[in-house]
Design a protein around this motif. Structure first.
Motif, PDB file in Angstrom:
ATOM      1  N   ILE A  63       0.841  -1.199   0.000  1.00 58.41           N
ATOM      2  CA  ILE A  63       0.000   0.000   0.000  1.00 58.41           C
ATOM      3  C   ILE A  63       0.878   1.252   0.000  1.00 58.41           C
ATOM      4  CG2 ILE A  63      -1.679   1.328   1.338  1.00 58.41           C
ATOM      5  CD1 ILE A  63      -2.868  -1.303   2.310  1.00 58.41           C
ATOM      6  N   VAL A  64       1.896   1.256   0.836  1.00 58.90           N
ATOM      7  CA  VAL A  64       2.819   2.396   0.889  1.00 58.90           C
ATOM      8  C   VAL A  64       3.543   2.550  -0.440  1.00 58.90           C
ATOM      9  CG1 VAL A  64       4.872   3.338   2.023  1.00 58.90           C
ATOM     10  CG2 VAL A  64       3.111   2.201   3.382  1.00 58.90           C
ATOM     11  N   HIS A  65       3.977   1.438  -1.003  1.00 59.75           N
ATOM     12  CA  HIS A  65       4.698   1.471  -2.276  1.00 59.75           C
ATOM     13  C   HIS A  65       3.865   2.144  -3.362  1.00 59.75           C
ATOM     14  CE1 HIS A  65       6.666  -0.880  -5.794  1.00 59.75           C
ATOM     15  NE2 HIS A  65       7.389   0.194  -5.520  1.00 59.75           N
ATOM     16  N   LEU A  66       2.626   1.716  -3.517  1.00 59.50           N
ATOM     17  CA  LEU A  66       1.771   2.266  -4.562  1.00 59.50           C
ATOM     18  C   LEU A  66       1.426   3.730  -4.299  1.00 59.50           C
ATOM     19  CD1 LEU A  66      -0.554  -0.821  -5.103  1.00 59.50           C
ATOM     20  CD2 LEU A  66       1.060   0.125  -6.764  1.00 59.50           C
ATOM     21  N   CYS A  67       1.158   4.066  -3.049  1.00 56.78           N
ATOM     22  CA  CYS A  67       0.848   5.456  -2.715  1.00 56.78           C
ATOM     23  C   CYS A  67       2.029   6.378  -3.024  1.00 56.78           C
ATOM     24  CB  CYS A  67       0.477   5.581  -1.239  1.00 56.78           C
ATOM     25  SG  CYS A  67      -1.161   4.951  -0.813  1.00 56.78           S
ATOM     26  N   LEU A  68       3.217   5.965  -2.647  1.00 58.13           N
ATOM     27  CA  LEU A  68       4.391   6.809  -2.874  1.00 58.13           C
ATOM     28  C   LEU A  68       4.711   6.940  -4.354  1.00 58.13           C
ATOM     29  CD1 LEU A  68       6.842   5.814   0.012  1.00 58.13           C
ATOM     30  CD2 LEU A  68       5.366   7.822  -0.161  1.00 58.13           C
ATOM     31  N   LEU A 154     -16.619   7.780   6.200  1.00 56.29           N
ATOM     32  CA  LEU A 154     -17.775   8.331   6.903  1.00 56.29           C
ATOM     33  C   LEU A 154     -17.751   9.864   6.954  1.00 56.29           C
ATOM     34  CD1 LEU A 154     -18.068   5.836   9.903  1.00 56.29           C
ATOM     35  CD2 LEU A 154     -19.242   5.767   7.690  1.00 56.29           C
ATOM     36  N   GLY A 155     -16.808  10.455   6.220  1.00 57.71           N
ATOM     37  CA  GLY A 155     -16.711  11.906   6.205  1.00 57.71           C
ATOM     38  C   GLY A 155     -17.769  12.545   5.324  1.00 57.71           C
ATOM     39  N   GLU A 156     -17.777  13.867   5.300  1.00 53.51           N
ATOM     40  CA  GLU A 156     -18.737  14.607   4.483  1.00 53.51           C
ATOM     41  C   GLU A 156     -18.442  14.376   3.006  1.00 53.51           C
ATOM     42  OE1 GLU A 156     -20.264  19.194   3.681  1.00 53.51           O
ATOM     43  OE2 GLU A 156     -18.802  18.763   5.265  1.00 53.51           O
ATOM     44  N   LEU A 157     -19.436  13.940   2.264  1.00 51.58           N
ATOM     45  CA  LEU A 157     -19.255  13.649   0.842  1.00 51.58           C
ATOM     46  C   LEU A 157     -18.991  14.944   0.087  1.00 51.58           C
ATOM     47  CD1 LEU A 157     -19.247  11.319  -1.175  1.00 51.58           C
ATOM     48  CD2 LEU A 157     -21.687  11.724  -1.546  1.00 51.58           C
ATOM     49  N   THR A 158     -17.848  14.984  -0.587  1.00 58.38           N
ATOM     50  CA  THR A 158     -17.380  16.188  -1.268  1.00 58.38           C
ATOM     51  C   THR A 158     -16.810  15.813  -2.629  1.00 58.38           C
ATOM     52  OG1 THR A 158     -16.775  17.140   0.882  1.00 58.38           O
ATOM     53  CG2 THR A 158     -15.826  18.176  -1.069  1.00 58.38           C
ATOM     54  N   ARG A 159     -17.120  16.586  -3.647  1.00 57.69           N
ATOM     55  CA  ARG A 159     -16.530  16.318  -4.950  1.00 57.69           C
ATOM     56  C   ARG A 159     -15.031  16.563  -4.891  1.00 57.69           C
ATOM     57  NH1 ARG A 159     -19.256  19.579  -9.645  1.00 57.69           N
ATOM     58  NH2 ARG A 159     -18.584  21.283  -8.280  1.00 57.69           N
ATOM     59  N   PRO A 160     -14.220  15.691  -5.514  1.00 55.29           N
ATOM     60  CA  PRO A 160     -12.767  15.903  -5.488  1.00 55.29           C
ATOM     61  C   PRO A 160     -12.350  17.292  -5.940  1.00 55.29           C
ATOM     62  CG  PRO A 160     -13.262  13.729  -6.353  1.00 55.29           C
ATOM     63  CD  PRO A 160     -14.580  14.438  -6.195  1.00 55.29           C
ATOM     64  N   MET A 161     -12.989  17.824  -6.997  1.00 57.36           N
ATOM     65  CA  MET A 161     -12.581  19.140  -7.489  1.00 57.36           C
ATOM     66  C   MET A 161     -12.901  20.243  -6.485  1.00 57.36           C
ATOM     67  SD  MET A 161     -15.390  19.898 -10.512  1.00 57.36           S
ATOM     68  CE  MET A 161     -14.562  21.436 -10.901  1.00 57.36           C
ATOM     69  N   TRP A 204      -4.202   4.270  -2.750  1.00 60.24           N
ATOM     70  CA  TRP A 204      -3.484   4.882  -3.869  1.00 60.24           C
ATOM     71  C   TRP A 204      -4.433   5.571  -4.855  1.00 60.24           C
ATOM     72  CZ3 TRP A 204      -3.455  -0.251  -2.555  1.00 60.24           C
ATOM     73  CH2 TRP A 204      -4.108  -1.152  -3.403  1.00 60.24           C
ATOM     74  N   ALA A 205      -5.676   5.106  -4.939  1.00 55.14           N
ATOM     75  CA  ALA A 205      -6.665   5.795  -5.770  1.00 55.14           C
ATOM     76  C   ALA A 205      -6.994   7.161  -5.163  1.00 55.14           C
ATOM     77  CB  ALA A 205      -7.928   4.958  -5.912  1.00 55.14           C
ATOM     78  N   VAL A 206      -7.073   7.217  -3.841  1.00 59.79           N
ATOM     79  CA  VAL A 206      -7.330   8.489  -3.163  1.00 59.79           C
ATOM     80  C   VAL A 206      -6.161   9.449  -3.387  1.00 59.79           C
ATOM     81  CG1 VAL A 206      -7.822   9.607  -0.956  1.00 59.79           C
ATOM     82  CG2 VAL A 206      -8.752   7.340  -1.437  1.00 59.79           C
ATOM     83  N   VAL A 207      -4.930   8.939  -3.321  1.00 57.18           N
ATOM     84  CA  VAL A 207      -3.752   9.769  -3.611  1.00 57.18           C
ATOM     85  C   VAL A 207      -3.883  10.397  -4.992  1.00 57.18           C
ATOM     86  CG1 VAL A 207      -1.268   9.728  -4.078  1.00 57.18           C
ATOM     87  CG2 VAL A 207      -2.171   8.548  -2.072  1.00 57.18           C
ATOM     88  N   ASN A 208      -4.254   9.590  -5.979  1.00 53.77           N
ATOM     89  CA  ASN A 208      -4.403  10.097  -7.347  1.00 53.77           C
ATOM     90  C   ASN A 208      -5.478  11.174  -7.430  1.00 53.77           C
ATOM     91  OD1 ASN A 208      -2.417   8.492  -8.457  1.00 53.77           O
ATOM     92  ND2 ASN A 208      -3.813   6.861  -9.056  1.00 53.77           N
ATOM     93  N   GLU A 209      -6.630  10.915  -6.801  1.00 57.97           N
ATOM     94  CA  GLU A 209      -7.736  11.862  -6.864  1.00 57.97           C
ATOM     95  C   GLU A 209      -7.366  13.189  -6.199  1.00 57.97           C
ATOM     96  OE1 GLU A 209     -10.565  11.677  -8.413  1.00 57.97           O
ATOM     97  OE2 GLU A 209     -10.497   9.571  -9.051  1.00 57.97           O
ATOM     98  N   ILE A 210      -6.703  13.115  -5.060  1.00 58.05           N
ATOM     99  CA  ILE A 210      -6.340  14.332  -4.326  1.00 58.05           C
ATOM    100  C   ILE A 210      -5.328  15.155  -5.101  1.00 58.05           C
ATOM    101  CG2 ILE A 210      -5.239  15.239  -2.236  1.00 58.05           C
ATOM    102  CD1 ILE A 210      -8.106  14.174  -1.872  1.00 58.05           C
TER     103      ILE A 210
END
Length: 223
Positions: A63-68, A154-161, A204-210
């Motif tokens: 997980i760390v490998h892909l995120c980095l 469980l956080g507030e649903l927010t569009r990535p943009m 890693w998908a979240v890393v990409n989106e952010i």
């Protein structure tokens, strides 16, 4: 500046309580290493993980490998607008210099992390990766951001943009992404919680989106 923290990452060396497990000993012999010098990896140590508390989520260096890899190859990082850290389940913090080029090969990455845990910095002269004992809250206080956002199902649903716009509007922001396969954070995360999708996403998908949503609002280079 966007500070990206992979938090409570399941990245650790073999715990003493399973160092004598046959699965660990056999793998150590194949690699010609001492058990305590190796990373815990669920692929090879699945049977031994049953002995450990939280064993079902531990041993995930991948997980760390892909995120980095995704973070360091992002446009934001190439433009000098991203800083990346890894906070581990045992309260270690890995500081990653922006110019770091990680091995694409997973086995080479594992060897690099094992060297880091042993020597506290790699390579010793450049210290592209540096490991310090530090909790998550200590790291956030050290960064001193104007805003902290925890990516949470469980956080507030927010569009990535929309989140990207908020990040760009802040001089210094921290985004915390869980570096574990499932479950919740072990560390206390008292900051604003954000969800960018109606279903859980891999780290890693979240890393990409952010990083992509952050880049959309930057004016320092053309889209």
């Amino acid at each position: 500046m966007l500070h990206l923290v992979i938090a409570d990452a399941e990245l650790e060396t073999i715990p003493p309580e399973i160092a004598d497990h046959p699965a660990v000993i056999n793998y150590a012999r194949r690699r010609k290493k001492k058990p305590e010098e190796m990373l815990l990896d669920s692929t090879y140590h699945h049977a031994a993980l049953k002995r450990l508390q939280d064993g079902e989520r531990r041993g995930r260096p991948d997980i760390v490998h892909l995120c980095l890899l995704n973070a360091l190859e992002s446009i934001a990082n190439k433009e000098g607008l991203l800083r990346v850290y890894v906070h581990t389940r045992n309260n270690g913090v890995i500081y990653v210099k922006p110019e770091t080029r990680l091995p694409r090969n997973y086995n080479r990455f594992v060897g690099l992390m094992e060297s880091l845990f042993q020597n506290r910095a790699v390579p010793k002269d450049l210290k592209l990766l540096r490991l310090e004992e530090k909790g998550l809250a200590e790291l956030v206080d050290e960064i001193g951001p104007d805003g902290v956002f925890v990516m949470h199902e469980l956080g507030e649903l927010t569009r990535p943009m929309d989140l990207g716009r908020r990040l760009v509007d802040l001089e210094n922001s921290v985004v915390i992404i869980g570096g574990f396969p499932h479950g919740d954070f072990k560390s206390r995360v008292p900051w604003e919680k954000i969800s960018i999708y109606k279903e859980p996403l891999v780290a890693w998908a979240v890393v990409n989106e952010i990083t992509a949503s952050f880049e959309q609002w930057l004016t320092s280079f053309p889209p």
